[in-house]
Scaffold this active site. Structure first.
Site, PDB file in Angstrom:
ATOM      1  CE  LYS A   1      25.325  -9.781  23.926  1.00 13.94           C
ATOM      2  NZ  LYS A   1      24.602 -11.067  23.927  1.00 13.94           N
TER       3      LYS A   1
ATOM      4  CE1 TYR B   1      28.588 -14.099  21.420  1.00 11.43           C
ATOM      5  CE2 TYR B   1      28.055 -12.618  19.621  1.00 11.43           C
ATOM      6  CZ  TYR B   1      28.062 -12.906  20.977  1.00 11.43           C
ATOM      7  OH  TYR B   1      27.534 -12.004  21.886  1.00 11.43           O
TER       8      TYR B   1
ATOM      9  CG  ASN C   1      21.758 -11.538  26.113  1.00  6.23           C
ATOM     10  OD1 ASN C   1      22.258 -10.847  25.219  1.00  6.23           O
ATOM     11  ND2 ASN C   1      22.238 -12.717  26.457  1.00  6.23           N
TER      12      ASN C   1
ATOM     13  CG  HIS D   1      30.008 -10.363  25.184  1.00 13.55           C
ATOM     14  ND1 HIS D   1      29.803 -11.702  24.951  1.00 13.55           N
ATOM     15  CD2 HIS D   1      31.347 -10.214  25.390  1.00 13.55           C
ATOM     16  CE1 HIS D   1      30.967 -12.338  24.990  1.00 13.55           C
ATOM     17  NE2 HIS D   1      31.931 -11.454  25.244  1.00 13.55           N
TER      18      HIS D   1
HETATM   19  P1  ADP Z   1      26.629 -15.586  27.157  1.00 14.63           P
HETATM   20  O1  ADP Z   1      26.474 -14.357  26.291  1.00 14.63           O
HETATM   21  O2  ADP Z   1      25.838 -15.479  28.439  1.00 14.63           O
HETATM   22  O3  ADP Z   1      28.077 -15.983  27.374  1.00 14.63           O
HETATM   23  P2  ADP Z   1      26.410 -17.730  25.166  1.00 14.63           P
HETATM   24  O4  ADP Z   1      27.875 -17.595  24.897  1.00 14.63           O
HETATM   25  O5  ADP Z   1      25.869 -19.103  25.402  1.00 14.63           O
HETATM   26  O6  ADP Z   1      25.939 -16.816  26.390  1.00 14.63           O
HETATM   27  O7  ADP Z   1      25.588 -17.113  23.930  1.00 14.63           O
HETATM   28  C1  ADP Z   1      26.030 -15.940  23.295  1.00 14.63           C
HETATM   29  C2  ADP Z   1      24.824 -15.094  22.980  1.00 14.63           C
HETATM   30  O8  ADP Z   1      24.000 -15.799  22.051  1.00 14.63           O
HETATM   31  C3  ADP Z   1      23.904 -14.805  24.159  1.00 14.63           C
HETATM   32  O9  ADP Z   1      24.349 -13.741  24.963  1.00 14.63           O
HETATM   33  C4  ADP Z   1      22.611 -14.469  23.434  1.00 14.63           C
HETATM   34  O10 ADP Z   1      22.657 -13.140  22.890  1.00 14.63           O
HETATM   35  C5  ADP Z   1      22.637 -15.459  22.293  1.00 14.63           C
HETATM   36  N1  ADP Z   1      21.906 -16.684  22.606  1.00 14.63           N
HETATM   37  C6  ADP Z   1      22.271 -17.675  23.445  1.00 14.63           C
HETATM   38  N2  ADP Z   1      21.335 -18.642  23.500  1.00 14.63           N
HETATM   39  C7  ADP Z   1      20.358 -18.243  22.647  1.00 14.63           C
HETATM   40  C8  ADP Z   1      19.110 -18.802  22.253  1.00 14.63           C
HETATM   41  N3  ADP Z   1      18.696 -19.975  22.734  1.00 14.63           N
HETATM   42  N4  ADP Z   1      18.358 -18.119  21.359  1.00 14.63           N
HETATM   43  C9  ADP Z   1      18.769 -16.928  20.854  1.00 14.63           C
HETATM   44  N5  ADP Z   1      19.935 -16.344  21.187  1.00 14.63           N
HETATM   45  C10 ADP Z   1      20.719 -16.987  22.079  1.00 14.63           C
END
Ligand code: ADP
Length: 169
Positions: free
Chosen positions: A29, A69, A132, A135
């Site tokens: 990212k 997303y 984070n 992805h």
């Molecule tokens: P992942 O990336 O672990 O598959 P998700 O699909 O649930 O997780 O979420 C996509 C992305 O959205 C996450 O990687 C993170 O960057 C962001 N995200 C998820 N939950 C939150 C939150 N509570 N607050 C801010 N950003 C979030």
């Protein structure tokens, strides 16, 4: 004609049946790019034995990210997520290998870096859920959709690792 069709069918069924041909979409990212972690993340997947079949640095549009997303469109963090993901270039990749979707997720760690074990990418390099680092597709079907969304078929390289017999028995 029949022979050609049969040989095409055989290539197709072999590819479908070979678990070593599973693919996932991994993206460093914008925060990971800014923090100089592209090489570190590539290194981890390579060292594990996975094979890079595509990779490119690109600055994704908000529309593209809204599509990527789309399942999260009703989440309160959705607009912030799209802003974050479009705040700079990201490094998109496709990795191939046995159970690469599931293992890719394990190598990333939990969505929230503070809940991620040390040794995982997010557990080693992140603090906030909204920064984070990386992805990874969460299921094989999602991976197929994401790969098609981010890459043209001709951007995916079909090749074999010379050291394949040293990775797979
Ligand atoms: P992942 O990336 O672990 O598959 P998700 O699909 O649930 O997780 O979420 C996509 C992305 O959205 C996450 O990687 C993170 O960057 C962001 N995200 C998820 N939950 C939150 C939150 N509570 N607050 C801010 N950003 C979030």
């Amino acid at each position: 004609m029949v022979a050609t069709l049969l040989s095409l069918f055989s290539v197709f069924t072999k590819t479908m049946a070979d678990p070593r041909k599973e693919r996932t979409f991994i993206a460093v990212k914008p925060d990971g790019v800014q923090r100089g972690l592209i090489g570190e993340i590539i290194k981890r997947f390579e060292a594990r034995g996975y094979k890079l079949v595509a990779g490119k640095l690109l600055w994704a549009s908000k529309d593209h990210l809204r599509n990527h997303y789309k399942d999260l469109a009703d989440k309160p963090f959705f607009n912030g997520l799209v802003d974050y993901m479009s705040s700079g270039p990201l490094f998109a990749m496709v990795w191939e290998g046995k159970e690469v979707v599931k293992m890719g997720r394990q190598m990333l760690g939990a969505t929230n870096p503070l809940a991620s074990m040390p040794g995982t990418i997010r557990g080693d390099y992140g603090i906030d859920v909204g920064r984070n680092i990386c992805h990874g597709s969460d299921a094989v079907e999602t991976a197929n959709r994401e790969i098609a969304l981010w890459f043209k078929p001709e951007e995916l390289s079909d090749y074999e690792y010379a050291n394949k017999p040293w990775i797979y028995e």
